[in-house]
Design a protein around this motif. Structure first.
Motif, short mmCIF file in Angstrom:
data_model
loop_
_atom_site.label_atom_id
_atom_site.label_comp_id
_atom_site.label_asym_id
_atom_site.label_seq_id
_atom_site.Cartn_x
_atom_site.Cartn_y
_atom_site.Cartn_z
N LEU A 82 30.40 9.35 4.50
CA LEU A 82 31.66 9.70 5.17
C LEU A 82 31.40 10.19 6.60
O LEU A 82 32.20 9.94 7.50
CB LEU A 82 32.42 10.76 4.36
CG LEU A 82 33.02 10.25 3.04
CD1 LEU A 82 33.72 11.38 2.31
CD2 LEU A 82 33.99 9.10 3.27
N ILE A 83 30.27 10.89 6.81
CA ILE A 83 29.91 11.31 8.17
C ILE A 83 29.80 10.07 9.07
O ILE A 83 30.32 10.03 10.18
CB ILE A 83 28.57 12.09 8.17
CG1 ILE A 83 28.78 13.47 7.53
CG2 ILE A 83 28.00 12.22 9.57
CD1 ILE A 83 27.49 14.23 7.26
N GLY A 141 33.11 8.49 9.83
CA GLY A 141 33.74 9.28 10.89
C GLY A 141 33.18 8.92 12.26
O GLY A 141 33.93 8.72 13.22
#
Lengths: 211, 253
Positions: free
Chosen positions: A6-7, A10
């Motif tokens: 998810l990092i 992003g």
């Protein structure tokens, strides 16, 4: 796996947004690129420091992601050492099936991407040290660079299609069949937004809309 | 009907197995898949050959003993919308003259004992690691003294329908037993009686799951697609939520 993934999703969304600054002209884009490398959080941190903190952060995320993937792959192979003669696929998506090799391939492209635009070791139609805007124009004016980039972005977005759903599910968001449909829809939306967002700029350069 | 079978034959856990072809004649379309195997075994016995070993018990789809991979799908449901166990799959689901591949569950945690029979005691060890509630067994308490909210009770019952057949493991490309473990976790976590051990249970059961050589879950969804009891994939998220909460709690003193 989920958190590091998810990092990176992003980061991709930020990166995509930044790329679209090409449409605001050379000065705007170059100034933005300079700000990324120099002035973020300045004067809280010395000029040019934040980018390195961020790079280390992303590198740790990537290494942790690959390490988790390697552990999971090893466990999966050990758990299915004898193969089925026939396998019928009932619910898996193409994206889910290609996470492992797709991940390896996109990491390979990523190395090329960094050598091309960050380290400028591999130059595609520009001189090392050219402004970011000139690098973009010179590279994506060549059809094969745009094509290779399109293939790469497609592989990345396939990875994101399963990755976003899987990460959110791992973190406990899949609470009902309705949530499952929503999370899969969300994963599709993010993947498509990323694909379109990343491809508009190279295509605009390719077709001469941005010079 | 005439059915051509290709069946996995393996004498014991140590020997190498292979697919062997058989022709089964006079198959009625009303036979269950296991009855068709019975028919073949009678024929093999008459011929003096070793019959095919397969697990079965109730043949009503409720005990969880039977289960083979049929044409690559655990329990042979394939594209039918009706979830089923192997014993409740009928020969009318197949075309006359069809060639059907029959294999055992294949998973590191489920070693083959013989032919189509696998050792599923790994599931028992997961249950033993925490799939229970510790209460003093006395006379039955007044039922109204422990209220269970309807929604949670329904969800607990849905999860409790898991019969532990192992199809989820067989179908999972990672050989993971997460759907089974998650069904047991959800079943107990939703009810008041399961609360005292809720957050230690999830750790101990998952640790046993991993120790038994099951793979990790990557949310592909094949498990829920073959589950004869339609255990939903969201039980795995329920397990993950409990696991994350358990990380912020003490296990003991």
């Amino acid at each position: 796996m989920a958190i590091t993934g998810l990092i990176m999703v992003g980061f991709l969304l930020m990166h995509m947004y930044g790329n679209l600054k090409v449409f605001l002209g050379a000065d705007s884009f170059n100034h933005y690129a300079e700000w990324l490398k120099g002035d973020i959080l300045y004067p809280l941190v010395p000029s040019g420091v934040f980018i390195w903190v961020f790079r280390v952060f992303l590198l740790v995320a990537i290494v942790a992601h690959i390490w988790s993937a390697a552990v999971l792959t090893g466990r999966a192979h050990a758990a299915r050492s004898s193969k089925y003669a026939v396998t019928k696929r009932l619910s898996q998506t193409y994206a889910a099936r290609t996470m492992r090799w797709g991940g390896v391939i996109l990491a390979g492209f990523l190395v090329f991407h960094l050598l091309q635009f960050t380290a400028q070791v591999v130059t595609t139609g520009f001189q090392a040290g050219a402004t970011p805007y000139d690098m973009v124009i010179a590279s994506f004016s060549q059809w094969w660079v745009t094509l290779a980039y399109a293939v790469w972005v497609a592989i990345v977005c396939l990875h994101v299609r399963h990755g976003v759903w899987s990460a959110l599910t791992t973190l406990g968001a899949n609470t009902s069949p309705k949530a499952r449909a929503f999370l899969n829809g969300l994963a599709w939306v993010i993947a498509i937004v990323l694909f379109v967002g990343f491809m508009i700029m190279p295509l605009a350069v390719q077709f001469g809309w941005v010079k | 009907m005439i059915i051509n079978l290709r069946v996995w034959r393996q004498a014991n856990a140590q020997s190498a197995g292979k697919m062997v072809s058989y022709r089964v004649e006079n198959v009625s379309e009303d036979m269950s898949f296991l009855e068709m195997l019975d028919l073949l075994n009678e024929d093999l016995t008459v011929k003096g050959e070793e019959p095919i070993a397969f697990d079965h018990d109730c043949r009503e789809g409720i005990c969880g003993m039977c289960g083979v991979v049929i044409n690559g799908a655990a329990h042979g449901r394939a594209s039918s919308p009706v979830p089923t166990t192997t014993c409740q799959l009928h020969m009318r689901s197949f075309a006359d003259g069809a060639t059907i591949d029959v294999e055992p569950w294949r998973a590191g945690a489920f070693p083959v004992i013989k032919d189509l029979v696998v050792d599923r005691t790994a599931f028992d060890r997961i249950i033993q690691a925490g799939g229970f509630i510790s209460i003093n067994a006395g006379s039955a308490p007044e039922a109204h003294s422990v209220p269970a909210p309807k929604i949670q009770a329904d969800r607990a019952f849905d999860a409790a329908t898991c019969i532990g057949c192992g199809a989820c493991v067989a179908a999972c490309p990672n050989g993971s037993g997460m759907l089974f473990t998650a069904a047991k976790i959800t079943h107990l976590a939703m009810l008041p009686q399961g609360q005292p051990e809720r957050y230690t249970r999830v750790k101990t059961m998952l640790a046993q799951h991993d120790a038994d050589g099951f793979g990790g879950c990557t949310n592909i969804g094949e498990c829920a697609a073959v589950c004869p009891k339609s255990i939903p994939l969201d039980t795995i998220s329920a397990l993950n939520r409990d696991l994350m909460k358990s990380l912020f709690r003490k296990d003991g003193k």
